[in-house]
Design a protein around this motif. Structure first.
Motif, short mmCIF file in Angstrom:
data_model
loop_
_atom_site.label_atom_id
_atom_site.label_comp_id
_atom_site.label_asym_id
_atom_site.label_seq_id
_atom_site.Cartn_x
_atom_site.Cartn_y
_atom_site.Cartn_z
N CYS A 181 -26.37 7.77 1.54
CA CYS A 181 -27.59 7.05 1.17
C CYS A 181 -28.72 7.53 2.07
O CYS A 181 -28.50 7.81 3.25
CB CYS A 181 -27.37 5.54 1.34
N PHE A 182 -29.93 7.64 1.53
CA PHE A 182 -31.07 8.06 2.35
C PHE A 182 -32.31 7.25 1.97
O PHE A 182 -32.43 6.73 0.86
CB PHE A 182 -31.34 9.56 2.19
N VAL A 183 -33.22 7.13 2.94
CA VAL A 183 -34.49 6.45 2.72
C VAL A 183 -35.53 7.50 2.36
O VAL A 183 -35.68 8.52 3.05
CB VAL A 183 -34.94 5.68 3.97
N ASN A 211 -28.20 0.69 6.42
CA ASN A 211 -26.75 0.93 6.37
C ASN A 211 -26.03 -0.16 5.56
O ASN A 211 -25.01 0.11 4.91
CB ASN A 211 -26.16 1.02 7.78
N GLU A 212 -26.57 -1.36 5.57
CA GLU A 212 -25.99 -2.44 4.76
C GLU A 212 -26.26 -2.22 3.28
O GLU A 212 -25.41 -2.52 2.43
CB GLU A 212 -26.54 -3.79 5.23
N ILE A 213 -27.44 -1.70 2.97
CA ILE A 213 -27.75 -1.36 1.58
C ILE A 213 -26.86 -0.21 1.11
O ILE A 213 -26.35 -0.21 -0.01
CB ILE A 213 -29.24 -1.01 1.44
N ALA A 214 -26.65 0.76 1.99
CA ALA A 214 -25.77 1.88 1.66
C ALA A 214 -24.37 1.39 1.34
O ALA A 214 -23.71 1.91 0.43
CB ALA A 214 -25.74 2.88 2.81
N ALA A 215 -23.91 0.37 2.08
CA ALA A 215 -22.57 -0.16 1.86
C ALA A 215 -22.42 -0.81 0.48
O ALA A 215 -21.30 -0.98 -0.01
CB ALA A 215 -22.22 -1.17 2.95
N LEU A 216 -23.53 -1.15 -0.15
CA LEU A 216 -23.50 -1.72 -1.50
C LEU A 216 -23.39 -0.63 -2.56
O LEU A 216 -23.23 -0.94 -3.75
CB LEU A 216 -24.76 -2.55 -1.74
N GLY A 217 -23.49 0.62 -2.15
CA GLY A 217 -23.34 1.73 -3.08
C GLY A 217 -24.64 2.41 -3.47
O GLY A 217 -24.64 3.35 -4.27
N VAL A 218 -25.77 1.95 -2.92
CA VAL A 218 -27.06 2.55 -3.23
C VAL A 218 -27.13 3.95 -2.61
O VAL A 218 -26.71 4.15 -1.48
CB VAL A 218 -28.20 1.66 -2.70
N ARG A 246 -30.23 5.87 -2.79
CA ARG A 246 -31.61 6.19 -2.38
C ARG A 246 -32.41 4.89 -2.24
O ARG A 246 -32.33 4.02 -3.11
CB ARG A 246 -32.25 7.11 -3.42
N ILE A 247 -33.18 4.79 -1.16
CA ILE A 247 -34.00 3.61 -0.91
C ILE A 247 -35.45 4.04 -0.78
O ILE A 247 -35.80 4.85 0.08
CB ILE A 247 -33.59 2.89 0.39
N SER A 248 -36.32 3.52 -1.65
CA SER A 248 -37.75 3.80 -1.56
C SER A 248 -38.49 2.53 -1.18
O SER A 248 -37.95 1.42 -1.29
CB SER A 248 -38.27 4.35 -2.90
N VAL A 249 -39.73 2.70 -0.72
CA VAL A 249 -40.51 1.53 -0.28
C VAL A 249 -41.82 1.37 -1.06
O VAL A 249 -42.63 0.49 -0.75
CB VAL A 249 -40.79 1.59 1.24
N GLY A 250 -42.02 2.19 -2.08
CA GLY A 250 -43.19 2.03 -2.93
C GLY A 250 -44.49 2.02 -2.15
O GLY A 250 -44.72 2.84 -1.26
N GLY A 251 -45.34 1.04 -2.44
CA GLY A 251 -46.62 0.93 -1.75
C GLY A 251 -46.57 0.15 -0.45
O GLY A 251 -47.62 -0.14 0.14
N ALA A 252 -45.37 -0.17 0.04
CA ALA A 252 -45.26 -1.06 1.21
C ALA A 252 -45.86 -0.46 2.48
O ALA A 252 -46.50 -1.17 3.26
CB ALA A 252 -43.80 -1.45 1.44
#
Length: 306
Positions: free
Chosen positions: A38-40, A241-248, A250-256
């Motif tokens: 998983c990557f951000v 890392n907790e999001i990765a453990a859910l199987g995701v 790729r993690i994006s943050v949009g306009g945040a």
């Protein structure tokens, strides 16, 4: 919106900051990022923010329609006439040309009502030098906010075919906007749409909105083995890392991140105007640090040091 202009990219939008070999390498690297783990993928809104994110060591970047619109004094809108195709392409090209990382484009709804219009727009987006791009299924029409599924599938297929015709290895992400448009059953409808888009040839699936572990895991399971992108625009109580453990994957943050910058600016400006106080300017990043970072990209350039 029917786009009948030539499929040739607008002048100045063809990727030129990198040679063909490096472009292929970046596209290969981007595809490899989705194969395991998983990557951000953070979202810069201009060249400066893109270069800083590269400096921090992120492996890839994605553009942000909201962040860019705000930087231009425009609202984030589903109306393609607000941020036009040409304006968005120029922004995407500026980010892709400013960094040595793979860049994925937030290409809104594909800039076209008909599948052939989407294909034409996608062809121009590929020519900017991106390693990936996303297409939404939102119409921008509040009375009918989502394309009906057969039409949405044809638009995804048109995007896929345009990428394949280009001979590039650009990753296609299909977005189901059910949560964003207030669908009465957004999870179930997102699953239905994402599975259809996967079958239509998309590489990555994306349904912005779910924030709970149960919903996230449910979407991951629905699209497996294809990767899922999760949008995180606030603190949801989970680390990467907790999001990765859910199987995701790729993690994006949009306009945040753009909103984070705007928050600091607005608070400092409001305090200056309402209280005549400069307290909002305390704790700033030192001028030499930021100036030096950007000067390092210009060989032989002398910094001012003020």
């Amino acid at each position: 919106m029917s786009l009948s202009t030539s499929s040739q990219p607008a002048p100045g939008l063809v990727a030129g900051a990198h040679d063909a070999t490096s472009l292929v390498a970046r596209r290969n690297a981007f595809r490899a990022l989705h194969e395991r783990g998983c990557f951000v993928i953070p979202n810069p809104w201009d060249v400066g923010s893109a270069r800083y994110l590269q400096h921090l060591g992120f492996p890839a970047l994605a553009t942000t329609s909201a962040g860019f619109a705000f930087s231009q004094g425009l609202p984030d809108s589903g109306d393609d006439a607000v941020v036009t195709r040409e304006r968005n392409l120029a922004y995407i090209a500026s980010i892709a040309g400013a960094v040595d990382l793979p860049v994925s484009a937030d290409f809104m709804s594909g800039y076209g009502l008909e599948p052939e219009d989407v294909a034409e727009s996608v062809t121009q987006c590929v020519a900017t030098g991106v390693a990936g791009l996303s297409i939404e299924d939102a119409t921008g029409n509040s009375s009918s906010p989502l394309y009906d599924l057969p039409t949405a599938i044809e638009r995804v297929r048109a995007a896929r075919q345009a990428i394949d015709r280009s001979g590039s290895d650009v990753l296609l992400t299909a977005r189901a906007e059910c949560y964003h448009v207030g669908h009465p059953d957004p999870f179930r409808e997102s699953v239905r749409r994402l599975q259809a888009y996967a079958a239509a040839g998309t590489d990555v699936l994306f349904a912005p909105g779910p924030q709970t572990p149960a919903q996230i895991e449910g979407l991951v399971a629905a699209v497996t083995p294809k990767p899922l992108n999760l949008l995180v625009v606030r603190d949801i109580g989970l680390r990467d890392n907790e999001i990765a453990a859910l199987g995701v994957r790729r993690i994006s943050v949009g306009g945040a991140l753009a909103l984070a910058a705007w928050t600091g600016f607005i608070r400092a400006a409001q305090t200056l105007k309402s209280e005549g106080s400069f307290v909002g300017l305390a704790g700033l990043v030192p001028y030499p640090e930021l100036n030096g970072l950007f000067a390092a990209d210009l060989p032989g350039h002398q910094t001012l040091g003020r």
